[in-house]
Design a protein around this motif. Structure first.
Motif, short mmCIF file in Angstrom:
data_model
loop_
_atom_site.label_atom_id
_atom_site.label_comp_id
_atom_site.label_asym_id
_atom_site.label_seq_id
_atom_site.Cartn_x
_atom_site.Cartn_y
_atom_site.Cartn_z
N GLN A 13 0.81 -1.22 0.00
CA GLN A 13 0.00 0.00 0.00
C GLN A 13 0.84 1.27 0.00
OE1 GLN A 13 -2.28 -0.77 3.55
NE2 GLN A 13 -3.95 -1.75 2.42
N VAL A 14 1.96 1.26 0.72
CA VAL A 14 2.72 2.50 0.90
C VAL A 14 3.99 2.59 0.05
CG1 VAL A 14 1.78 2.84 3.22
CG2 VAL A 14 4.01 1.72 2.95
N GLY A 15 4.38 1.51 -0.61
CA GLY A 15 5.48 1.55 -1.56
C GLY A 15 6.81 2.03 -0.99
N LYS A 16 7.28 3.18 -1.47
CA LYS A 16 8.60 3.71 -1.11
C LYS A 16 8.74 3.92 0.40
CE LYS A 16 12.33 6.63 -2.45
NZ LYS A 16 13.20 6.11 -1.41
N ARG A 17 7.67 4.29 1.05
CA ARG A 17 7.73 4.47 2.51
C ARG A 17 8.20 3.18 3.17
NH1 ARG A 17 3.03 7.38 5.83
NH2 ARG A 17 4.08 7.54 7.83
N ALA A 18 7.66 2.05 2.73
CA ALA A 18 8.05 0.76 3.29
C ALA A 18 9.50 0.44 2.96
CB ALA A 18 7.13 -0.34 2.77
N GLU A 19 9.91 0.74 1.73
CA GLU A 19 11.30 0.50 1.33
C GLU A 19 12.26 1.33 2.17
OE1 GLU A 19 11.46 1.31 -2.86
OE2 GLU A 19 9.88 -0.15 -3.30
N ASP A 20 11.92 2.59 2.39
CA ASP A 20 12.76 3.47 3.21
C ASP A 20 12.84 2.98 4.65
OD1 ASP A 20 13.10 5.09 0.98
OD2 ASP A 20 11.74 6.67 1.69
N THR A 21 11.69 2.58 5.19
CA THR A 21 11.65 2.08 6.57
C THR A 21 12.50 0.82 6.70
OG1 THR A 21 9.46 3.04 6.92
CG2 THR A 21 10.12 1.27 8.43
N ALA A 22 12.36 -0.09 5.74
CA ALA A 22 13.13 -1.34 5.77
C ALA A 22 14.63 -1.05 5.67
CB ALA A 22 12.67 -2.26 4.65
N ALA A 23 15.01 -0.14 4.79
CA ALA A 23 16.43 0.21 4.64
C ALA A 23 17.00 0.79 5.93
CB ALA A 23 16.61 1.19 3.47
N MET A 24 16.24 1.67 6.58
CA MET A 24 16.69 2.23 7.86
C MET A 24 16.78 1.16 8.93
SD MET A 24 14.85 5.97 8.22
CE MET A 24 15.15 6.04 9.98
N MET A 25 15.82 0.23 8.93
CA MET A 25 15.83 -0.84 9.92
C MET A 25 17.08 -1.70 9.75
SD MET A 25 14.35 -2.15 12.54
CE MET A 25 12.80 -1.29 12.55
N ILE A 26 17.43 -2.00 8.50
CA ILE A 26 18.61 -2.83 8.24
C ILE A 26 19.89 -2.09 8.61
CG2 ILE A 26 19.99 -3.90 6.41
CD1 ILE A 26 17.24 -4.49 5.00
N SER A 27 20.04 -0.86 8.13
CA SER A 27 21.30 -0.13 8.30
C SER A 27 21.45 0.47 9.69
CB SER A 27 21.40 1.00 7.27
OG SER A 27 20.47 2.04 7.57
N GLY A 28 20.33 0.79 10.32
CA GLY A 28 20.41 1.48 11.61
C GLY A 28 20.90 2.91 11.46
N GLU A 29 20.78 3.44 10.23
CA GLU A 29 21.23 4.81 9.95
C GLU A 29 20.08 5.62 9.36
OE1 GLU A 29 24.72 4.73 7.53
OE2 GLU A 29 25.75 3.33 8.85
N TRP A 30 20.13 6.93 9.60
CA TRP A 30 19.13 7.84 9.02
C TRP A 30 19.27 7.84 7.51
CZ3 TRP A 30 15.35 9.53 11.95
CH2 TRP A 30 15.54 9.62 13.33
N MET A 31 18.16 7.88 6.83
CA MET A 31 18.23 7.96 5.36
C MET A 31 18.47 9.41 4.95
SD MET A 31 14.26 7.32 4.42
CE MET A 31 14.08 8.55 3.17
N ASP A 32 19.08 9.58 3.81
CA ASP A 32 19.34 10.93 3.30
C ASP A 32 18.06 11.50 2.71
OD1 ASP A 32 22.03 10.79 3.96
OD2 ASP A 32 22.56 9.84 2.07
N GLY A 33 17.88 12.81 2.89
CA GLY A 33 16.77 13.52 2.28
C GLY A 33 15.51 13.27 2.97
#
Length: 140
Positions: free
Chosen positions: A120-140
């Motif tokens: 349903q949320v697309g990129k939001r989920a991808e961004d959340t998953a990437a932050m969860m994996i890396s443990g780092e703030w996403m850029d932008g």
């Protein structure tokens, strides 16, 4: 000013949820006669509402025993999930929460991405998953 506020509240009433007033045509209204159709919200009001919502989500997040073990970006992910999903829907992510409790962040991210929410949320989920994996703030 206190007497004026008291008078206006008496005449308008206080409503905690949106409703349509008696105007023709009816106007979406909230609070003490606040006409949302014509007046909307100011940037300050939007920021105030967001701050209150995030405070509520933070308090909800702190009820999970694993939350205090997360770093700030991962805590932000959980608060963002609570904000977007609401606690009742987030509580259905039993496998993701189990992975969090284990510190298995990549597996937690996989659980998040393997959900109707992610579709349903697309990129939001991808961004959340990437932050969860890396443990780092996403850029932008």
């Amino acid at each position: 000013m206190d007497k004026l506020i008291e008078m206006i509240k008496h005449h308008e009433g206080v409503r905690h949820k949106p409703y349509y007033d008696t105007a023709t045509p009816p106007k979406l209204t909230i609070g003490v006669g606040r006409n949302l159709d014509d007046n909307g919200l100011s940037d300050d009001e939007i920021d105030y509402l967001l701050a209150n919502d995030l405070k509520r989500c933070q308090a909800e997040a702190e009820t999970y025993p694993w939350f205090s073990d997360l770093n700030e970006p991962r805590k932000a992910c959980i608060i963002g999930l609570l904000f977007n999903l609401g606690k009742p829907r987030w509580d259905k992510f039993v496998k993701a929460q189990a992975r969090l409790a284990e510190g298995a962040y990549t597996e937690c991210a996989a659980e998040l991405l393997n959900s109707r929410w992610a579709a349903q949320v697309g990129k939001r989920a991808e961004d959340t998953a990437a932050m969860m994996i890396s443990g780092e703030w996403m850029d932008g």
